[in-house]
Design an enzyme around this catalytic site. Structure first.
Site, PDB file in Angstrom:
ATOM      1  N   GLY A   1       0.832  -1.209   0.000  1.00  0.00           N
ATOM      2  CA  GLY A   1       0.000   0.000   0.000  1.00  0.00           C
ATOM      3  C   GLY A   1       0.856   1.244   0.000  1.00  0.00           C
ATOM      4  O   GLY A   1       2.053   1.187  -0.301  1.00  0.00           O
ATOM      5  N   ASN A   2       0.266   2.374   0.305  1.00  0.00           N
ATOM      6  CA  ASN A   2       1.042   3.616   0.424  1.00  0.00           C
ATOM      7  C   ASN A   2       0.385   4.528   1.456  1.00  0.00           C
ATOM      8  O   ASN A   2      -0.639   4.172   2.049  1.00  0.00           O
ATOM      9  CB  ASN A   2       1.187   4.297  -0.944  1.00  0.00           C
ATOM     10  CG  ASN A   2      -0.159   4.682  -1.522  1.00  0.00           C
ATOM     11  OD1 ASN A   2      -0.876   5.500  -0.952  1.00  0.00           O
ATOM     12  ND2 ASN A   2      -0.526   4.064  -2.653  1.00  0.00           N
TER      13      ASN A   2
END
Ligand code: PMT
Length: 401
Positions: free
Chosen positions: A210-211
């Site tokens: 993810g980020n």
């Protein structure tokens, strides 16, 4: 949209009057100031004390305030001028008929006749009264005066009969008012699609790639678009934020593939599309069925490229005004211009992680807006809501140009 508006609520004597307590609460929650005027008989159906408590204002019934030591004239003209909107709910056949004939035998009717603002009324009566030719004629007369009916609905009536004549529910009255107010706004009648937040690409049932995107930038853009009157579809990756505006439809997704599918479902009808999401460029080639056990010192995960949602939109663009974001760490302007061209965009919003106050998670951002003629406008650090206003201003200047 109702925030800061002065609303006069006139309540007449019908059983649906009890529902106005909820209406007052909804109006106050929406940020309006509310003053309530009751007819004599309305006071038998709903408590003035409850209405006064909820509206945070004394409830008005008579021309003269008798409960005070000094006699106070309830100035109907002042009340009529104070109001930005007047709502009469429930509106009985008796009061509607008096409104249409100009009869002025109570404070509510005097205020109605003095009101310069838009007047809405929500009829409530038994089905045969509702159907009666004299009631229909009253509606026509009031329409001729410019008053706006919030139509009654069908259902069980206080008499036990079934049919048309039930006052619209408080939530529906609120929506009706909000829709009325949104007409004439710069984006009213327009459809907007916005992507926001990160995407999570599953590795196994418990892990993902993810980020740090929080969704704040995309949600702010959606909020401003809705305030400008647009119907907004907000396609959001995992985010703790919510979107309360009645013009925003929030679609929650997890992965880039899901975001791609949802955005494309709404693309053909869209007038404006803004991709503010931080979409993962790669995903694991295979998602393990079970949690991957800790074994070797090294673990290699094969990644495959995700579809580029924005590129795919640019390639099938018709009349949509398409805006992308570029999150850069070096050669910012050149990279952003490259994305603008490659993805067939009308504009791109550049934010750089080198700028203090810009980027992921924060409540602020610092942007440059670059249009397809490569005209660049750079803004100071601002809250993401203020940045969203700047972005929409730039878009609207160009879309109409
Ligand atoms: O959510 P916040 O915490 O408020 O943070 C806001 C933000 C920093 C995420 C936002 O302002 C931002 O910059 N969003 C775009 C981030 C990004 O992925 O930039 P990019 O340069 O990698 O992508 C360029 C554009 O292509 C973006 O519009 C992106 O949405 C889009 N894209 C990218 C990859 C992909 N597979 N599909 C896409 O649609």
């Amino acid at each position: 949209m109702l925030s800061g508006k002065n609303i006069l609520l006139g309540i007449t004597g019908g059983i649906a009057a009890y529902k106005t307590t909820f209406l007052v609460r909804l109006l106050i929650k929406a940020g309006a100031q509310v003053k309530v005027v009751l007819t004599e008989s309305a006071g038998s159906f709903v408590s003035p004390l409850t209405l006064a408590t909820l509206s945070k204002n004394p409830v008005l019934k008579n021309f003269v305030q008798e409960d005070k030591e000094s006699v106070d004239w309830n100035n109907h003209v002042e009340l009529g001028l104070w109001a930005d909107l007047m709502i009469i709910a429930p509106a009985t056949a008796n009061t509607l008929s008096k409104m249409s004939s100009g009869t002025c035998d109570n404070l509510l009717l005097a205020v109605y006749l003095s009101a310069k603002c838009p007047v809405f009324y929500a009829p409530a009566m038994d089905l045969d009264m509702y159907k009666h030719p004299s009631t229909k004629a009253t509606f026509e007369t009031l329409e001729g005066f410019g008053n706006i009916m919030i139509p009654a609905t069908s259902g069980e009536l206080a008499s036990g009969l079934h049919g048309e004549g039930r006052m619209a529910e408080p939530e529906d009255i609120l929506t009706f008012l909000q829709e009325y107010l949104s007409n004439g706004l710069p984006l009213s009648g327009k459809k907007v699609v916005i992507t926001a937040g990160p995407t999570f690409e599953a590795i196994d049932p418990v892990r993902f790639i993810g980020n740090h995107s929080s969704g704040k930038m995309g949600y702010a853009l959606a909020g401003v678009a809705a305030d400008l009157g647009a119907e907004v579809v907000l396609v959001s990756g995992p985010s703790h934020l919510s979107a309360e505006h009645h013009l925003i439809t929030l679609i929650r997704v997890v992965s880039a593939e899901e975001m791609y599918q949802e955005v494309h479902k709404h693309y053909d009808q869209a007038d404006f599309v803004i991709c503010a999401a931080a979409v993962a460029d790669y995903r694991p080639a295979k998602i393990a069925d079970q949690k991957i056990k800790k074994a070797e010192d090294k673990l290699t995960i094969d990644l495959v490229k995700n579809k580029d949602i924005l590129l795919s939109l640019g390639e099938k663009k018709k009349d949509q005004y398409l805006v992308g974001f570029a999150l850069e760490t070096q050669n910012e302007i050149e990279n952003a211009k490259g994305k603008l061209k490659k993805k067939h965009l009308d504009a791109i919003v550049l934010n750089s992680l080198n700028d203090e106050g810009a980027g992921f998670g924060k409540n602020t951002n610092k942007i440059s807006f670059i249009d397809k003629n490569l005209e660049i406008k750079t803004f100071d650090v601002k809250t993401k809501s203020a940045v969203a206003v700047d972005i929409w201003n730039e878009i609207l200047k160009r879309k109409d140009a």
